[in-house]
Structure formats: C-alpha cells, structure tokens
Motif scaffolding. Structure first.
Motif, PDB file in Angstrom:
ATOM      1  N   PRO A   1      48.826  61.304  10.914  1.00  0.00           N
ATOM      2  CA  PRO A   1      49.121  61.681  12.015  1.00  0.00           C
ATOM      3  C   PRO A   1      49.329  60.638  13.371  1.00  0.00           C
ATOM      4  CG  PRO A   1      46.730  62.926  10.939  1.00  0.00           C
ATOM      5  CD  PRO A   1      47.629  60.946  10.161  1.00  0.00           C
ATOM      6  N   ALA A   2      48.967  59.924  13.361  1.00  0.00           N
ATOM      7  CA  ALA A   2      49.555  59.284  14.284  1.00  0.00           C
ATOM      8  C   ALA A   2      50.965  58.199  14.385  1.00  0.00           C
ATOM      9  CB  ALA A   2      48.780  58.150  14.209  1.00  0.00           C
ATOM     10  N   ILE A   3      51.360  58.448  12.986  1.00  0.00           N
ATOM     11  CA  ILE A   3      52.624  57.481  12.504  1.00  0.00           C
ATOM     12  C   ILE A   3      53.605  59.158  13.084  1.00  0.00           C
ATOM     13  CG2 ILE A   3      54.555  56.770  11.177  1.00  0.00           C
ATOM     14  CD1 ILE A   3      51.715  56.330   9.434  1.00  0.00           C
ATOM     15  N   ILE A   4      53.384  60.781  12.865  1.00  0.00           N
ATOM     16  CA  ILE A   4      54.249  61.329  13.338  1.00  0.00           C
ATOM     17  C   ILE A   4      54.373  61.835  14.605  1.00  0.00           C
ATOM     18  CG2 ILE A   4      53.983  64.146  12.423  1.00  0.00           C
ATOM     19  CD1 ILE A   4      53.159  63.934  10.013  1.00  0.00           C
ATOM     20  N   TYR A   5      52.870  61.896  15.623  1.00  0.00           N
ATOM     21  CA  TYR A   5      53.122  61.798  16.621  1.00  0.00           C
ATOM     22  C   TYR A   5      54.040  60.545  17.290  1.00  0.00           C
ATOM     23  CZ  TYR A   5      50.544  61.885  21.217  1.00  0.00           C
ATOM     24  OH  TYR A   5      50.356  61.909  22.824  1.00  0.00           O
ATOM     25  N   ALA A   6      53.921  59.162  17.101  1.00  0.00           N
ATOM     26  CA  ALA A   6      54.236  58.488  17.370  1.00  0.00           C
ATOM     27  C   ALA A   6      56.179  58.999  17.850  1.00  0.00           C
ATOM     28  CB  ALA A   6      54.425  57.249  16.766  1.00  0.00           C
ATOM     29  N   LEU A   7      56.807  60.051  16.769  1.00  0.00           N
ATOM     30  CA  LEU A   7      58.024  60.378  16.293  1.00  0.00           C
ATOM     31  C   LEU A   7      58.449  61.690  17.026  1.00  0.00           C
ATOM     32  CD1 LEU A   7      58.602  59.264  12.689  1.00  0.00           C
ATOM     33  CD2 LEU A   7      59.198  57.981  14.704  1.00  0.00           C
ATOM     34  N   LEU A   8      56.999  62.522  17.092  1.00  0.00           N
ATOM     35  CA  LEU A   8      57.185  63.333  17.695  1.00  0.00           C
ATOM     36  C   LEU A   8      57.155  63.134  18.743  1.00  0.00           C
ATOM     37  CD1 LEU A   8      55.869  65.733  15.165  1.00  0.00           C
ATOM     38  CD2 LEU A   8      58.138  65.747  15.811  1.00  0.00           C
ATOM     39  N   MET A   9      56.090  62.396  20.026  1.00  0.00           N
ATOM     40  CA  MET A   9      56.048  62.160  20.822  1.00  0.00           C
ATOM     41  C   MET A   9      57.329  61.780  21.671  1.00  0.00           C
ATOM     42  SD  MET A   9      53.125  59.401  22.191  1.00  0.00           S
ATOM     43  CE  MET A   9      54.375  58.457  21.842  1.00  0.00           C
ATOM     44  N   ASN A  10      57.913  61.107  21.228  1.00  0.00           N
ATOM     45  CA  ASN A  10      59.048  60.475  22.394  1.00  0.00           C
ATOM     46  C   ASN A  10      60.237  60.890  21.973  1.00  0.00           C
ATOM     47  OD1 ASN A  10      58.341  57.736  23.482  1.00  0.00           O
ATOM     48  ND2 ASN A  10      58.059  57.375  20.513  1.00  0.00           N
ATOM     49  N   VAL A  11      59.864  62.132  21.869  1.00  0.00           N
ATOM     50  CA  VAL A  11      61.344  63.251  20.837  1.00  0.00           C
ATOM     51  C   VAL A  11      60.940  64.146  21.665  1.00  0.00           C
ATOM     52  CG1 VAL A  11      62.545  65.119  19.823  1.00  0.00           C
ATOM     53  CG2 VAL A  11      61.815  62.643  18.549  1.00  0.00           C
ATOM     54  N   ILE A  12      60.154  64.385  21.608  1.00  0.00           N
ATOM     55  CA  ILE A  12      59.355  66.508  23.481  1.00  0.00           C
ATOM     56  C   ILE A  12      59.528  65.333  24.037  1.00  0.00           C
ATOM     57  CG2 ILE A  12      57.677  67.545  23.703  1.00  0.00           C
ATOM     58  CD1 ILE A  12      56.914  67.654  20.562  1.00  0.00           C
ATOM     59  N   LEU A  13      59.499  63.766  24.885  1.00  0.00           N
ATOM     60  CA  LEU A  13      59.097  63.257  26.294  1.00  0.00           C
ATOM     61  C   LEU A  13      60.875  63.459  26.611  1.00  0.00           C
ATOM     62  CD1 LEU A  13      55.760  61.384  26.195  1.00  0.00           C
ATOM     63  CD2 LEU A  13      56.514  63.413  27.482  1.00  0.00           C
ATOM     64  N   LEU A  14      61.531  62.849  26.133  1.00  0.00           N
ATOM     65  CA  LEU A  14      62.686  62.193  26.287  1.00  0.00           C
ATOM     66  C   LEU A  14      63.719  64.058  26.873  1.00  0.00           C
ATOM     67  CD1 LEU A  14      64.324  60.320  23.300  1.00  0.00           C
ATOM     68  CD2 LEU A  14      63.853  59.751  25.919  1.00  0.00           C
ATOM     69  N   VAL A  15      63.552  64.737  25.337  1.00  0.00           N
ATOM     70  CA  VAL A  15      63.813  66.046  26.480  1.00  0.00           C
ATOM     71  C   VAL A  15      63.350  66.720  27.361  1.00  0.00           C
ATOM     72  CG1 VAL A  15      63.767  68.190  25.555  1.00  0.00           C
ATOM     73  CG2 VAL A  15      64.452  66.796  23.797  1.00  0.00           C
ATOM     74  N   TYR A  16      61.876  65.663  27.290  1.00  0.00           N
ATOM     75  CA  TYR A  16      61.121  66.565  29.286  1.00  0.00           C
ATOM     76  C   TYR A  16      61.725  65.781  29.917  1.00  0.00           C
ATOM     77  CZ  TYR A  16      57.902  66.907  32.316  1.00  0.00           C
ATOM     78  OH  TYR A  16      57.272  67.066  33.920  1.00  0.00           O
ATOM     79  N   VAL A  17      61.808  64.514  29.932  1.00  0.00           N
ATOM     80  CA  VAL A  17      62.541  64.240  30.711  1.00  0.00           C
ATOM     81  C   VAL A  17      64.145  64.415  31.387  1.00  0.00           C
ATOM     82  CG1 VAL A  17      63.920  61.590  31.437  1.00  0.00           C
ATOM     83  CG2 VAL A  17      61.257  61.617  30.650  1.00  0.00           C
ATOM     84  N   GLY A  18      64.889  64.606  30.187  1.00  0.00           N
ATOM     85  CA  GLY A  18      66.123  65.093  30.331  1.00  0.00           C
ATOM     86  C   GLY A  18      65.923  66.438  30.745  1.00  0.00           C
ATOM     87  N   ILE A  19      65.582  66.991  30.635  1.00  0.00           N
ATOM     88  CA  ILE A  19      65.294  68.425  31.690  1.00  0.00           C
ATOM     89  C   ILE A  19      65.370  67.747  32.516  1.00  0.00           C
ATOM     90  CG2 ILE A  19      64.112  70.516  31.840  1.00  0.00           C
ATOM     91  CD1 ILE A  19      63.754  70.671  28.287  1.00  0.00           C
ATOM     92  N   ILE A  20      63.900  67.327  33.556  1.00  0.00           N
ATOM     93  CA  ILE A  20      63.659  67.379  34.458  1.00  0.00           C
ATOM     94  C   ILE A  20      65.208  65.984  35.542  1.00  0.00           C
ATOM     95  CG2 ILE A  20      62.236  65.440  36.149  1.00  0.00           C
ATOM     96  CD1 ILE A  20      59.545  65.965  34.120  1.00  0.00           C
ATOM     97  N   LYS A  21      65.482  66.145  34.421  1.00  0.00           N
ATOM     98  CA  LYS A  21      67.416  64.748  35.759  1.00  0.00           C
ATOM     99  C   LYS A  21      67.803  65.595  35.391  1.00  0.00           C
ATOM    100  CE  LYS A  21      68.149  60.848  34.497  1.00  0.00           C
ATOM    101  NZ  LYS A  21      68.351  59.498  34.273  1.00  0.00           N
ATOM    102  N   ASN A  22      68.295  66.981  34.788  1.00  0.00           N
ATOM    103  CA  ASN A  22      69.262  68.181  34.916  1.00  0.00           C
ATOM    104  C   ASN A  22      69.050  69.166  36.066  1.00  0.00           C
ATOM    105  OD1 ASN A  22      71.250  67.110  33.079  1.00  0.00           O
ATOM    106  ND2 ASN A  22      70.010  67.945  31.074  1.00  0.00           N
ATOM    107  N   TYR A  23      66.838  69.516  35.830  1.00  0.00           N
ATOM    108  CA  TYR A  23      66.510  69.943  37.147  1.00  0.00           C
ATOM    109  C   TYR A  23      66.875  69.234  38.404  1.00  0.00           C
ATOM    110  CZ  TYR A  23      63.890  73.202  39.110  1.00  0.00           C
ATOM    111  OH  TYR A  23      63.251  73.605  40.818  1.00  0.00           O
TER     112      TYR A  23
END
Length: 285
Positions: free
Chosen positions: A261-283
C-alpha cells in the motif's frame, strides 16, 4: 536483492535532510500561530487514521493491506511536502514545522494505533502478524529521531556546511522516494497488478479525502490561503518511506506485502499533488 537495505539508508537521509532545515523558530511557531499547527496536527494525527480505517473497512481490503494502509496514515508528514508547499506558494515555515512536530509525535502514536489495528484484525490460521513494540521504537529512534537531531545540531553549529549538504540532499529526496517505490514495484509487480483495482481505489480515495479534510479543517479554523494550501499538502502527503521501512524491516513486520500500500501510495500521492500544484499555479496566474 533485499530492498530493505536500500529503504533504511534512504529513510535515514530523508530524516537527516529534514533536520538540516529545522531551527528553533520552527518549534516556536506553535506559540506564535497555534491555529494552523493545531489544525495540521489534528488532520495528520487524528483525522487521517480515522479516514484510513473507515475507507479500508469500506473497501474490505485484505488484512495485510489493511495494516499497510493504516501504517501510511500513522506515519508523519513527508519531507517532500516542504518542496510542494513552496511550489504551491504555500506557507513553507508552517510546512516545515508540521513535518517536524508530526515526526516527533508519531514516534509515540504510531505504535499505539498499530497495536490497536493488529488486535482489531486478529490472527488467523492464514495470517499471523505481530508488532514488536520495542524493536519499532528503537528503529524509529535510530532511523528518524537521531538523524533529525544530528541535522539540527549541524544546522546550529555549522550553518554553512548544513546549507551545502541541504542543497544536495533536497534535490535527491524526491528521486530517492520514487526510486524506492519503483524497486518495490518491480519486485512485487504481479501482486500489485492483481490488487491494484481495489487497493488503488482505496488509496486514491484516502489521499483525496485527506486533502479535502485539510481544506475543511483550514476553513473551520479560518486560516489564510497560504496556510490552507499547506495543510492540504501536509495532510495528503505522508512519509511513505517510513511506512515501507517499518513494513519490510526484519526488526519489525518483516513483510513486503504490508509495504505494498505504501508503494502505491508513494506513486499516486506524487501524481495527485503535482496535479493539485499545477491547478493552483494556473489559478494564481
């Protein structure tokens, strides 16, 4: 290849790098601005384990994966969260303080919560998992507290040297975590592929609800925009390296399946947060 001998050095370096960024002011922030610290710690220490328990139970994931998901939720904030907060134009000082506080507090809360989880799941003829509390505490002290304290001391007595080391390690932190997750992913790709639909959805839901919980707590505490962004990141980003280290360590669980679960979490977490940061920067533009 036993990946644990890669996990342990990486976790130690990440904690040392965190220590290099800390100073007395980071701990005094609680006195100056208690509301964001209380909100952040409430999200990480209380809300996240509750969410992980409820979601894991709702998805009815297998016991070993249940333990692994709870292990993520009980871990402190990830050291990379400081970088994400900076990119998202959040409150970096708050991010560093929350990571520092959670790293210390979870030394005590993690064993208590995980002991409860093991009693809740119970041992069956197919699954027998025990938590050596003493070994867990010693491992956390050696791999987390000692490197953090060492980094703080170097920062205090040799600030120039600390800055030079930090510049190198800060660039290596994110790639090291991805390398760690990738090694485990390759070793256990068959099991991950078989379980990804249910387990991936479970972890994806956990991350989104954790980030939403951070936003909700921020609104309830009437925090500023920068603080809101930081809490969303801090509560959504836990120390996956520590979860993997505890799961696969021969001194604690010694079970790579619990680390999945931590392996999957590490991969998904970074993808989701990169999307979040991208949305914030565009906003923000």
């Amino acid at each position: 290849m036993n990946a644990i001998w890669i996990v342990l050095p990486i976790l130690t370096l990440l904690m040392f790098e965190l220590g290099l960024t800390l100073q007395t002011a980071d701990f005094k922030l609680f006195c100056k601005r208690p509301r964001p610290i209380i909100a952040g710690l409430a999200g990480q220490i209380i809300l996240l384990p509750i969410l992980a328990f409820a979601i894991s139970y709702a998805f009815r994931i297998e016991p070993l994966f249940f333990i692994g998901v709870m292990l993520i939720a009980c871990s402190p904030g990830g050291s990379s969260s400081n970088i994400f907060s900076m990119i998202a134009k959040g409150d970096v000082a708050l991010s560093v303080s929350l990571t520092a506080f959670s790293s210390l507090i979870t030394l005590f809360t993690l064993p208590i919560i995980m002991e409860f989880i093991l009693h809740f799941i119970g041992n069956t003829p197919d699954i027998s998992v025990h938590l050596p509390i003493g070994s867990l505490i010693v491992q956390n002290l050696v791999l987390m507290l000692f490197p953090i304290v060492t980094g703080i001391l170097i920062k205090h007595y040799r600030p120039t040297t600390a800055e030079k080391i930090h510049k190198v390690l800060s660039k290596a932190a994110f790639p090291a975590l991805i390398l760690l997750a990738s090694i485990f992913f390759i070793q256990h790709h068959t099991t991950i592929a078989e379980q990804f639909s249910k387990l991936g959805c479970c972890i994806f839901t956990l991350i989104l609800l954790a980030m939403s919980g951070g936003a909700l707590l921020s609104k309830l505490m009437h925090l500023r925009t920068k603080e809101v962004r930081t809490l969303v990141i801090e509560i959504g980003m836990q120390n996956a390296a520590q979860a993997i280290a505890i799961a696969s360590s021969p001194f604690v669980f010694n079970n790579d399946i619990i680390a999945i679960p931590a392996i999957i979490y590490a991969l998904l977490m970074n993808v989701i947060l990169l999307v979040y940061v991208g949305i914030i920067k565009n906003y923000s533009n």
